[in-house]
Write an enzyme that holds these catalytic residues in place. Structure first.
Site: not given
Length: 419
Positions: A46, A49-50, A126
């Site tokens: 993840h 991905e960022h 997040e």
């Protein structure tokens, strides 16, 4: 009509041309997710991905965003348990810009240490946001319980400790291991010139030759029966009941979807009508299946007043026993088929949903079912197929229960459900 092509370097491309629309959606899929992580690097998929949005050799983070914003398009990505997808939706005249931006992100990201530190703060916020969402908490708690001895049970976002530990070398090594030719699929749906698209992709992918073919080893995921509580000082209690479900590609997949439609997957479902409409005991109550390559999960969720926990569990148990004993009626079977077909056909009106559908199918199943084949699969479901799924799923002795909120641990939820 779907087309499947392999680029010169071996990357698979699946295409669906829809000449009557003016848009095109592109997805660049990588078969890697949190299931491929461990306790030390949980959340790295993840985080990568960022970071692919944070600057390349050719563009700053702002220029990446502006390149798509300036043509009125959409650019985004998601990471799941088993895959990552970077995607864009643009007017058909701008497909070249979308391909250029996405491939630039995939192959030329710089992973600036300064940007990494800033993005760590973003991801940690997040994680905090999810911690502040008890409805998300209870689903994560259930997953961590039923798959607690497997990476499938780890959160996609990771945790504060792992995210803070990431460095540039970790990201680059993870990409080398997982962003490989065999793990990548490009899916495109909408209005485009196929020859021109393939020519552009061949040019962009010509230097992508990562053939890291070390065998993928994942331990078999096993469903574990357990009960878990997480105390939060909130007004509502969030309840999840989980059963072992159906894996991707199983013949039981469509009968499961049909059963779920009647049981708890729609506003006219038994759970919704009984617990919300008739009894007024929950604002939100539903069920849904999750299918992974090795295993599946079937989840029942309810958001309720803490004082009504026992009553709601009893009502859920009653509905489960009822469907186990009596199955569905012929009228329900026909209604569920029409519901599934309607949802499927309506979803096909979006180039984005078509891109997602064909990309995921190719990535995990290495085949794509035509619209006609999907509708036939739904139409051919028999009552015994549904009853077979009901008998497989609803084994109360093997159910797991997760509760988040002001938990009264004196209440034996296990005994209430399984008595």
């Amino acid at each position: 009509m779907y087309q499947k092509i392999r680029l010169s370097n071996g990357v698979r491309v699946v295409l669906e041309k829809i000449p009557h629309v003016k848009s095109v959606s592109l997805g660049f899929w990588v078969k890697t997710g949190s299931i491929h992580e461990n306790l030390k690097n949980n959340g790295i998929t993840h985080f990568i991905e960022h970071m692919l949005f944070k600057g390349t050799k050719n563009r700053t983070a702002k220029q990446i965003a502006e390149a798509i914003d300036d043509i009125g398009g959409q650019l985004n990505a998601f990471t799941s348990k088993e895959c990552t997808c970077y995607y864009a939706k643009v007017l058909d005249a701008h497909i070249d810009i979308a391909i250029d931006v996405l491939t630039d992100m995939l192959f030329n990201s710089t992973f600036s240490p300064t940007e990494m530190e800033k993005e760590k703060s973003v991801v940690l916020e997040e994680i905090n946001m999810y911690e502040d969402s008890p409805e998300d908490n209870v689903h994560d708690l259930l997953l961590s319980m039923v798959f607690k001895e497997h990476s499938l049970g780890m959160p996609v976002l990771g945790n504060h400790r792992t995210v803070n530990s990431f460095n540039k070398n970790m990201l680059i090594n993870y990409i080398k291991d997982n962003y490989t030719v065999k793990n990548m699929v490009v899916s495109i749906a909408g209005n485009f010139d196929q020859e021109e698209v393939i020519r552009m992709l061949e040019e962009k992918f010509k230097d992508f030759t990562n053939e890291n073919n070390k065998p993928e080893y994942l331990e078999d995921a096993k469903f574990i029966t357990d009960v878990g509580f997480k105390y939060k000082d909130i007004e509502q209690l969030h309840l999840c009941i989980g059963f072992e479900g159906i894996p991707l590609g199983s013949d039981d997949y469509y009968p499961l979807l049909l059963m779920n439609t009647i049981f708890g997957g729609s506003m006219s479902s038994r759970l919704f009508q009984n617990i919300r409409e008739d009894k007024g005991l929950a604002y939100s109550v539903f069920s849904y299946p999750s299918s992974y390559q090795q295993i599946g999960l079937f989840t029942i969720y309810a958001g309720i007043n803490p004082s009504q926990l026992e009553e709601v569990i009893l009502l859920i148990r009653k509905e489960i026993n009822k469907v186990r004993k009596n199955g569905l009626s012929e009228a329900e079977l026909l209604k569920a088929k029409e519901h599934l077909k309607g949802n499927y056909i309506l979803g096909l009106e979006s180039t984005s949903s078509r891109m997602l559908s064909i990309g995921k199918s190719e990535l995990f199943l290495e085949r794509i079912y035509s619209q006609k084949q999907v509708l036939q699969k739904i139409d051919h479901i028999k009552m015994e197929d549904v009853q077979n799924v009901i008998d497989k799923i609803f084994v109360l002795d093997k159910a797991s229960v997760a509760v988040v909120g002001k938990v009264d641990k004196k209440i034996d939820v296990n005994s209430i459900l399984k008595a």
